[in-house]
Design a protein around this motif. Structure first.
Motif, PDB file in Angstrom:
ATOM      1  N   CYS A  82      -3.618  -9.868   1.871  1.00  0.00           N
ATOM      2  CA  CYS A  82      -3.422  -9.305   0.395  1.00  0.00           C
ATOM      3  C   CYS A  82      -4.805  -8.462  -0.212  1.00  0.00           C
ATOM      4  O   CYS A  82      -5.880  -8.813   0.328  1.00  0.00           O
ATOM      5  N   LEU A  83      -4.479  -7.403  -0.438  1.00  0.00           N
ATOM      6  CA  LEU A  83      -5.462  -6.321  -0.805  1.00  0.00           C
ATOM      7  C   LEU A  83      -5.570  -5.732  -2.367  1.00  0.00           C
ATOM      8  O   LEU A  83      -4.168  -5.383  -2.691  1.00  0.00           O
ATOM      9  N   ASN A  84      -6.372  -5.764  -2.978  1.00  0.00           N
ATOM     10  CA  ASN A  84      -6.225  -5.316  -4.407  1.00  0.00           C
ATOM     11  C   ASN A  84      -6.025  -3.741  -4.319  1.00  0.00           C
ATOM     12  O   ASN A  84      -7.128  -3.269  -3.752  1.00  0.00           O
ATOM     13  N   VAL A  92      -8.618   3.647   2.223  1.00  0.00           N
ATOM     14  CA  VAL A  92      -8.863   3.881   3.634  1.00  0.00           C
ATOM     15  C   VAL A  92      -7.735   2.991   4.351  1.00  0.00           C
ATOM     16  O   VAL A  92      -7.035   3.564   5.297  1.00  0.00           O
ATOM     17  N   PHE A  93      -7.530   1.806   3.840  1.00  0.00           N
ATOM     18  CA  PHE A  93      -6.581   0.909   4.785  1.00  0.00           C
ATOM     19  C   PHE A  93      -5.095   1.522   4.661  1.00  0.00           C
ATOM     20  O   PHE A  93      -4.357   1.180   5.415  1.00  0.00           O
ATOM     21  N   LYS A  94      -4.717   2.056   3.450  1.00  0.00           N
ATOM     22  CA  LYS A  94      -3.334   2.298   3.140  1.00  0.00           C
ATOM     23  C   LYS A  94      -3.337   3.777   4.341  1.00  0.00           C
ATOM     24  O   LYS A  94      -2.133   3.701   4.731  1.00  0.00           O
ATOM     25  N   GLU A  95      -4.410   4.432   4.312  1.00  0.00           N
ATOM     26  CA  GLU A  95      -4.090   5.705   5.225  1.00  0.00           C
ATOM     27  C   GLU A  95      -4.003   5.447   6.719  1.00  0.00           C
ATOM     28  O   GLU A  95      -3.257   5.641   7.517  1.00  0.00           O
ATOM     29  N   VAL A 151      -0.087  -2.344  10.535  1.00  0.00           N
ATOM     30  CA  VAL A 151       0.763  -2.648   9.384  1.00  0.00           C
ATOM     31  C   VAL A 151       1.908  -2.209   9.420  1.00  0.00           C
ATOM     32  O   VAL A 151       2.453  -0.979   9.809  1.00  0.00           O
ATOM     33  N   THR A 152       2.919  -3.272   9.219  1.00  0.00           N
ATOM     34  CA  THR A 152       4.302  -2.660   9.651  1.00  0.00           C
ATOM     35  C   THR A 152       5.130  -2.578   8.296  1.00  0.00           C
ATOM     36  O   THR A 152       6.181  -2.180   8.220  1.00  0.00           O
ATOM     37  N   GLN A 153       4.624  -3.280   7.006  1.00  0.00           N
ATOM     38  CA  GLN A 153       5.406  -3.282   5.793  1.00  0.00           C
ATOM     39  C   GLN A 153       4.198  -3.481   4.704  1.00  0.00           C
ATOM     40  O   GLN A 153       3.497  -4.233   4.873  1.00  0.00           O
ATOM     41  N   ILE A 154       4.512  -2.870   3.684  1.00  0.00           N
ATOM     42  CA  ILE A 154       3.713  -3.072   2.362  1.00  0.00           C
ATOM     43  C   ILE A 154       4.510  -3.369   1.181  1.00  0.00           C
ATOM     44  O   ILE A 154       5.533  -2.776   1.075  1.00  0.00           O
ATOM     45  N   THR A 155       4.124  -4.455   0.601  1.00  0.00           N
ATOM     46  CA  THR A 155       5.041  -4.807  -0.814  1.00  0.00           C
ATOM     47  C   THR A 155       3.954  -5.140  -1.742  1.00  0.00           C
ATOM     48  O   THR A 155       2.772  -5.967  -1.596  1.00  0.00           O
ATOM     49  N   SER A 156       4.194  -4.586  -3.070  1.00  0.00           N
ATOM     50  CA  SER A 156       3.206  -4.746  -4.141  1.00  0.00           C
ATOM     51  C   SER A 156       3.680  -5.824  -4.731  1.00  0.00           C
ATOM     52  O   SER A 156       5.050  -5.989  -4.970  1.00  0.00           O
ATOM     53  N   VAL A 157       2.693  -6.746  -5.448  1.00  0.00           N
ATOM     54  CA  VAL A 157       2.776  -7.746  -6.490  1.00  0.00           C
ATOM     55  C   VAL A 157       1.641  -7.554  -7.411  1.00  0.00           C
ATOM     56  O   VAL A 157       0.798  -7.924  -6.737  1.00  0.00           O
ATOM     57  N   GLY A 158       2.007  -7.508  -8.515  1.00  0.00           N
ATOM     58  CA  GLY A 158       1.156  -7.700  -9.480  1.00  0.00           C
ATOM     59  C   GLY A 158      -0.110  -6.442  -9.161  1.00  0.00           C
ATOM     60  O   GLY A 158       0.300  -5.401  -9.013  1.00  0.00           O
ATOM     61  N   LEU A 163      -0.189  -6.810   2.812  1.00  0.00           N
ATOM     62  CA  LEU A 163       0.133  -5.919   4.000  1.00  0.00           C
ATOM     63  C   LEU A 163       0.842  -6.860   5.175  1.00  0.00           C
ATOM     64  O   LEU A 163      -0.029  -7.919   5.516  1.00  0.00           O
ATOM     65  N   PHE A 164       1.672  -6.604   5.537  1.00  0.00           N
ATOM     66  CA  PHE A 164       2.391  -7.455   6.659  1.00  0.00           C
ATOM     67  C   PHE A 164       2.021  -6.826   7.738  1.00  0.00           C
ATOM     68  O   PHE A 164       2.054  -5.586   8.416  1.00  0.00           O
ATOM     69  N   CYS A 165       1.205  -7.607   8.903  1.00  0.00           N
ATOM     70  CA  CYS A 165       0.403  -6.906   9.935  1.00  0.00           C
ATOM     71  C   CYS A 165       1.140  -7.465  11.353  1.00  0.00           C
ATOM     72  O   CYS A 165       0.882  -8.750  11.405  1.00  0.00           O
ATOM     73  N   GLU A 166       1.408  -6.961  12.274  1.00  0.00           N
ATOM     74  CA  GLU A 166       1.744  -7.222  13.413  1.00  0.00           C
ATOM     75  C   GLU A 166       0.696  -7.384  14.401  1.00  0.00           C
ATOM     76  O   GLU A 166       0.043  -6.299  14.635  1.00  0.00           O
ATOM     77  N   ALA A 167       0.290  -8.465  15.053  1.00  0.00           N
ATOM     78  CA  ALA A 167      -0.895  -8.284  15.947  1.00  0.00           C
ATOM     79  C   ALA A 167      -0.357  -7.995  17.263  1.00  0.00           C
ATOM     80  O   ALA A 167       0.711  -8.121  17.982  1.00  0.00           O
ATOM     81  N   VAL A 168      -1.092  -6.971  17.742  1.00  0.00           N
ATOM     82  CA  VAL A 168      -0.993  -6.118  18.999  1.00  0.00           C
ATOM     83  C   VAL A 168      -1.915  -6.717  20.105  1.00  0.00           C
ATOM     84  O   VAL A 168      -1.786  -6.230  21.232  1.00  0.00           O
TER      85      VAL A 168
END
Length: 195
Positions: A82-84, A92-95, A151-158, A163-168
């Protein structure tokens, strides 16, 4: 063995009646009484591992301290962070769309504070030794475990993005003790040795 989730419930003889939207809203309002500070104080009683989340890529290098991390599934191996959205590191994380979850050992309390404060990025990274695995995100060399992820998916809550993150790739260190955050303080978590 039949699944309890798929079990058929006995008929009650009463027809199903959908709840009108007005009643649903009234029920939701009835339960929306937890104040922000009350919630934060309650969450302080929920102990959790301490992690430094790092990234590197086209958006630059960044890192922050987080306890809002957990496993989602092992197939594919996925965790969430979870990232504010108002955090300075958010763009940076989003890009970059890659990150590493570095779970801290008991010797990393000061490093956690460094990555959790207003310290400039370069000074944060200069305080420890790093390496890289598959994604190029910084891996803390003496972390308990590092999950190198895309990062495979991002969902916004509040106020936050999940960030849903698949370990490679993974890297483990089985010789250290853990670090947990509970009641707004750090606590060492001693590893039990097998007899």
């Amino acid at each position: 063995m039949p699944s309890t989730l798929n079990a058929t419930l006995p008929a009650t003889g009463r027809p199903f009646t959908p709840v009108p939207a007005v009643e649903k809203q009234a029920a939701a309002d009835q339960y929306a009484a937890v104040e922000k500070q009350e919630y934060r104080d309650a969450m302080a009683r929920l102990g959790s591992a301490v992690n430094i989340i790092t990234t590197d890529g086209p958006g630059g290098r960044a890192g922050f301290t987080a306890s809002a991390v957990c496993s989602v599934t092992d197939s594919p191996p996925t965790l969430l962070v979870c990232l504010n959205r108002s955090a300075s590191v958010y763009p940076v994380f989003k890009e970059n769309q890659v990150l590493c979850v570095n779970t801290l050992a008991d010797c990393h309390e000061s490093l956690s504070n460094l990555f959790g404060g207003k310290t400039p990025t370069e000074q944060r990274f200069e305080a420890a030794r790093w390496m890289r695995l598959a994604t190029g995100s910084p891996i803390l060399t003496d972390a308990l475990v590092s999950f190198d992820c895309k990062v495979t998916q991002i969902t916004s809550v509040g106020t936050h993005d999940i960030l849903f993150c698949e370990a490679v790739a993974l890297r483990r260190n089985d010789d250290s003790h853990g670090l947990v955050y509970f009641d707004r303080r750090y606590h060492p978590l001693m590893r039990q040795l097998a007899c």
